[in-house]
Design a protein around this motif. Structure first.
Motif, short mmCIF file in Angstrom:
data_model
loop_
_atom_site.label_atom_id
_atom_site.label_comp_id
_atom_site.label_asym_id
_atom_site.label_seq_id
_atom_site.Cartn_x
_atom_site.Cartn_y
_atom_site.Cartn_z
N ILE A 6 65.02 -5.89 76.03
CA ILE A 6 66.20 -6.65 76.44
C ILE A 6 67.12 -5.66 77.14
N THR A 7 67.40 -5.91 78.41
CA THR A 7 68.30 -5.06 79.16
C THR A 7 69.59 -5.83 79.38
N MET A 8 70.71 -5.22 78.99
CA MET A 8 71.99 -5.91 79.14
C MET A 8 73.11 -4.92 79.32
N ILE A 9 74.23 -5.44 79.81
CA ILE A 9 75.41 -4.61 80.01
C ILE A 9 75.94 -4.17 78.65
N ALA A 10 76.29 -2.91 78.55
CA ALA A 10 76.82 -2.36 77.31
C ALA A 10 78.12 -3.03 76.93
N GLY A 11 78.39 -3.08 75.62
CA GLY A 11 79.67 -3.60 75.16
C GLY A 11 79.58 -4.55 73.99
N ARG A 12 78.37 -4.90 73.57
CA ARG A 12 78.25 -5.80 72.41
C ARG A 12 78.41 -5.00 71.12
N THR A 13 78.79 -5.67 70.05
CA THR A 13 78.91 -5.01 68.75
C THR A 13 77.52 -4.80 68.15
N GLU A 14 77.48 -3.92 67.17
CA GLU A 14 76.22 -3.70 66.46
C GLU A 14 75.75 -4.99 65.81
N GLU A 15 76.69 -5.77 65.28
CA GLU A 15 76.33 -7.04 64.64
C GLU A 15 75.71 -8.01 65.66
N GLN A 16 76.29 -8.08 66.85
CA GLN A 16 75.74 -8.96 67.89
C GLN A 16 74.33 -8.51 68.30
N LYS A 17 74.15 -7.21 68.45
CA LYS A 17 72.83 -6.70 68.84
C LYS A 17 71.80 -6.95 67.74
N ILE A 43 66.76 -2.92 72.67
CA ILE A 43 67.81 -3.19 73.65
C ILE A 43 68.04 -1.93 74.47
N VAL A 44 68.12 -2.12 75.78
CA VAL A 44 68.52 -1.05 76.69
C VAL A 44 69.89 -1.45 77.22
N GLU A 45 70.89 -0.64 76.94
CA GLU A 45 72.23 -0.94 77.41
C GLU A 45 72.53 -0.18 78.69
N VAL A 46 73.07 -0.89 79.66
CA VAL A 46 73.40 -0.32 80.96
C VAL A 46 74.92 -0.34 81.11
N PRO A 47 75.51 0.78 81.52
CA PRO A 47 76.96 0.78 81.72
C PRO A 47 77.37 -0.21 82.80
N PRO A 48 78.54 -0.84 82.66
CA PRO A 48 78.98 -1.83 83.64
C PRO A 48 79.15 -1.25 85.05
N THR A 49 79.26 0.07 85.14
CA THR A 49 79.36 0.71 86.46
C THR A 49 78.00 0.82 87.14
N ASP A 50 76.94 0.55 86.40
CA ASP A 50 75.58 0.71 86.94
C ASP A 50 74.88 -0.61 87.21
N ALA A 54 75.98 -9.02 93.88
CA ALA A 54 76.42 -9.17 95.27
C ALA A 54 77.13 -7.91 95.77
N GLY A 55 76.68 -6.75 95.32
CA GLY A 55 77.23 -5.49 95.78
C GLY A 55 78.43 -4.99 95.03
N ASP A 56 79.00 -5.78 94.13
CA ASP A 56 80.14 -5.36 93.32
C ASP A 56 79.66 -5.00 91.93
N THR A 57 80.11 -3.85 91.44
CA THR A 57 79.70 -3.49 90.08
C THR A 57 80.35 -4.45 89.08
N HIS A 58 79.71 -4.58 87.96
CA HIS A 58 80.26 -5.43 86.91
C HIS A 58 81.63 -4.92 86.48
N ALA A 59 81.80 -3.61 86.44
CA ALA A 59 83.09 -3.03 86.06
C ALA A 59 84.18 -3.45 87.04
N ASP A 60 83.87 -3.42 88.34
CA ASP A 60 84.86 -3.83 89.35
C ASP A 60 85.18 -5.31 89.23
#
Length: 68
Positions: A6-17, A43-50, A54-60
């Motif tokens: 499961i690859t997802m943007i980082a930021g979930r709690t340990e309980e959620q994961k 789970i593989v967590e990816v930083p929102p900057t990565d 549509a060309g915009d990072t999730h962080a932006d």
């Protein structure tokens, strides 16, 4: 032996994961009859900057939404 990544943007709690991994494992057992002890999920967590949409990072995108 099923292997589920499961690859997802980082930021979930340990309980959620933990809940996600349990649900995916159970769904695998239910849907294909794999014995629970053979199901491997991680789970593989990816930083929102990565991650970009549509060309915009999730962080932006998140920063713009927070300004609204």
């Amino acid at each position: 032996m099923p292997f589920i990544q499961i690859t997802m943007i980082a930021g979930r709690t340990e309980e959620q994961k933990r809940a996600l991994l349990a649900a995916v494992s159970q769904a695998t057992t239910d849907s294909i009859g794999a014995p629970p002890e053979t199901v491997r999920a991680w789970i593989v967590e990816v930083p929102p900057t990565d991650i970009a949409v549509a060309g915009d990072t999730h962080a932006d995108r998140r920063a713009r939404a927070d300004q609204s």
